[in-house]
Design an enzyme around this catalytic site. Structure first.
Site, short mmCIF file in Angstrom:
data_model
loop_
_atom_site.label_atom_id
_atom_site.label_comp_id
_atom_site.label_asym_id
_atom_site.label_seq_id
_atom_site.Cartn_x
_atom_site.Cartn_y
_atom_site.Cartn_z
CB SER A 1 -0.92 0.01 1.22
OG SER A 1 -1.61 1.25 1.26
CE LYS B 1 -11.52 -1.40 -1.08
NZ LYS B 1 -11.50 -0.77 -2.40
CB ALA C 1 -11.80 -2.58 -8.44
P1 NDP Z 1 -10.67 -8.95 -7.67
O1 NDP Z 1 -9.71 -10.04 -7.35
O2 NDP Z 1 -11.85 -8.72 -6.80
O3 NDP Z 1 -11.22 -9.18 -9.16
C1 NDP Z 1 -10.36 -9.62 -10.18
C2 NDP Z 1 -11.03 -9.43 -11.54
O4 NDP Z 1 -10.09 -9.85 -12.55
C3 NDP Z 1 -12.29 -10.28 -11.76
O5 NDP Z 1 -13.13 -9.63 -12.66
C4 NDP Z 1 -11.70 -11.55 -12.38
O6 NDP Z 1 -12.61 -12.27 -13.18
C5 NDP Z 1 -10.66 -10.96 -13.29
N1 NDP Z 1 -9.60 -11.92 -13.59
C6 NDP Z 1 -8.61 -12.35 -12.77
N2 NDP Z 1 -7.86 -13.28 -13.38
C7 NDP Z 1 -8.40 -13.45 -14.63
C8 NDP Z 1 -8.06 -14.26 -15.75
N3 NDP Z 1 -7.00 -15.10 -15.74
N4 NDP Z 1 -8.81 -14.17 -16.86
C9 NDP Z 1 -9.88 -13.32 -16.91
N5 NDP Z 1 -10.25 -12.53 -15.87
C10 NDP Z 1 -9.52 -12.58 -14.75
O7 NDP Z 1 -9.78 -7.64 -7.80
P2 NDP Z 1 -10.27 -6.11 -7.58
O8 NDP Z 1 -11.54 -5.94 -8.30
O9 NDP Z 1 -10.19 -5.76 -6.17
O10 NDP Z 1 -9.11 -5.30 -8.32
C11 NDP Z 1 -8.98 -5.33 -9.73
C12 NDP Z 1 -7.80 -4.45 -10.15
O11 NDP Z 1 -8.08 -3.10 -9.87
C13 NDP Z 1 -6.53 -4.82 -9.37
O12 NDP Z 1 -5.49 -4.93 -10.28
C14 NDP Z 1 -6.29 -3.66 -8.45
O13 NDP Z 1 -4.92 -3.38 -8.31
C15 NDP Z 1 -6.99 -2.50 -9.19
N6 NDP Z 1 -7.53 -1.50 -8.26
C16 NDP Z 1 -7.10 -0.22 -8.39
C17 NDP Z 1 -7.58 0.77 -7.56
C18 NDP Z 1 -7.09 2.16 -7.72
O14 NDP Z 1 -7.32 2.99 -6.82
N7 NDP Z 1 -6.46 2.50 -8.83
C19 NDP Z 1 -8.55 0.47 -6.51
C20 NDP Z 1 -8.95 -0.92 -6.46
C21 NDP Z 1 -8.44 -1.85 -7.30
P3 NDP Z 1 -13.59 -13.38 -12.50
O15 NDP Z 1 -14.68 -12.60 -11.86
O16 NDP Z 1 -14.03 -14.21 -13.63
O17 NDP Z 1 -12.75 -14.14 -11.50
#
Ligand code: NDP
Length: 284
Positions: free
Chosen positions: A14, A64, A129
């Site tokens: 973080s 969260k 997110a």
């Molecule tokens: P989650 O782990 O909750 O969700 C991950 C997402 O990525 C899901 O939609 C998942 O799909 C998809 N995914 C993961 N692996 C694969 C794959 N191999 N193929 C296809 N889809 C995949 O993560 P968050 O939503 O918390 O975070 C997402 C991103 O956003 C992170 O990289 C994080 O760093 C970034 N973020 C940035 C913020 C900012 O302030 N800039 C704030 C919060 C997050 P499925 O549902 O099918 O598993």
């Protein structure tokens, strides 16, 4: 000295402490802001201890949603979405709210000069997110929210939440493999938001076939460093930005909620950029 923190598991990565400490310093507030690693099974215990010692804190993955039943009050939209990232301690009563939607909205305005009202947003990804931000966009005037995700049910659930909050908001969902639908959803969007975690690791595939990305369409990458998707979008002449702006503005809003003062955004931005540079060097 006022005490603040960010809790998560893991939390080592973080950059919130550098950003928030710069904000407190610029406001002339003597405050400490720590990173606290809280495993999921110790969340209730941690919240009880923090209730006595901390004026406020940020919450990140994986707490969260699970922290909500431990709070006294929750801001209504955040309660409906089921996600909070900011806790305000009012004399021992804990109030939860979410600044993630605000952060993304403000970043899009800053990067592309686009407001929510009347505009259409396509989210790629349906994790925490996207869930914290897409329904907020619907609730704050977006004309349409579409979600493309590997797991279709998660995309549909976000669309349902958006419709619950804003029945007039159009929604749509599909998987990345549904080529015709993806093409149509991306074509009608004013901004495309990459919200999967793909791109964090160098070997990750792109979240969808890049040929489906309309040339020249604004693309926002939530990951706060250049990813292959962001570079591919730039190669297709898409105006683009990484997630640093979202991180900055969600944090700035948290600071405002804790202090009641306008956040010194430029001081926080400078501290964040410097912390990012150090972090980027460290992982290379
Ligand atoms: P989650 O782990 O909750 O969700 C991950 C997402 O990525 C899901 O939609 C998942 O799909 C998809 N995914 C993961 N692996 C694969 C794959 N191999 N193929 C296809 N889809 C995949 O993560 P968050 O939503 O918390 O975070 C997402 C991103 O956003 C992170 O990289 C994080 O760093 C970034 N973020 C940035 C913020 C900012 O302030 N800039 C704030 C919060 C997050 P499925 O549902 O099918 O598993």
């Amino acid at each position: 000295m006022e005490k603040y923190a960010v809790i998560g598991w893991p939390i080592k990565h973080s950059l919130s402490p550098q950003m928030q400490l710069a904000g407190f310093h610029a406001l002339g507030i003597a405050a400490d802001y720590e990173k606290l690693a809280v495993p999921p099974d110790q969340l209730a215990d941690a919240v009880n201890k923090m209730r006595r010692r901390y004026k406020g804190w940020n919450v990140t993955v994986p707490h969260k949603q699970t922290i909500i039943p431990l709070l006294d009050t929750v801001e209504p939209t955040a309660a409906k979405i089921g996600s909070v990232n900011t806790i305000i301690n009012r004399d021992g009563l804990l109030h939860g709210c979410s600044t993630d939607g605000w952060g993304l909205m403000t970043a899009l305005k800053e990067s592309f000069e686009i407001d929510l009202a009347g505009h259409s947003f396509a989210f790629i990804g349906a994790g925490g997110a996207a869930r914290a931000t897409a329904p907020y966009f619907a609730a704050n005037g977006a004309a349409s929210i579409t979600v493309i995700n590997r797991t279709l049910t998660k995309a549909q659930a976000i669309c349902q939440l958006a419709r619950n909050l804003a029945p007039y908001c159009k929604t749509g969902s599909c998987t990345p493999g549904d080529v015709n639908q993806v093409r149509a959803l991306l074509q009608t969007a004013d901004v495309i938001i990459q919200a999967t975690s793909l791109g964090l690791n160098p070997d990750d595939p792109l979240p969808l076939d890049i040929q489906l990305l309309p040339t020249g369409k604004p693309v926002y990458e939530m990951i706060y460093r250049p990813t292959p998707f962001l570079r591919a979008a730039q190669a297709r002449n898409c105006p683009s930005a990484d997630g640093a702006g979202m991180l900055l503005h969600q944090g700035a809003k948290s600071l405002e909620l804790w202090t009641g003062q306008q956040a010194p955004v430029n001081a926080m931005r400078a501290a964040l950029h410097s912390a990012m540079k150090d972090a980027f060097v460290a992982i290379q």
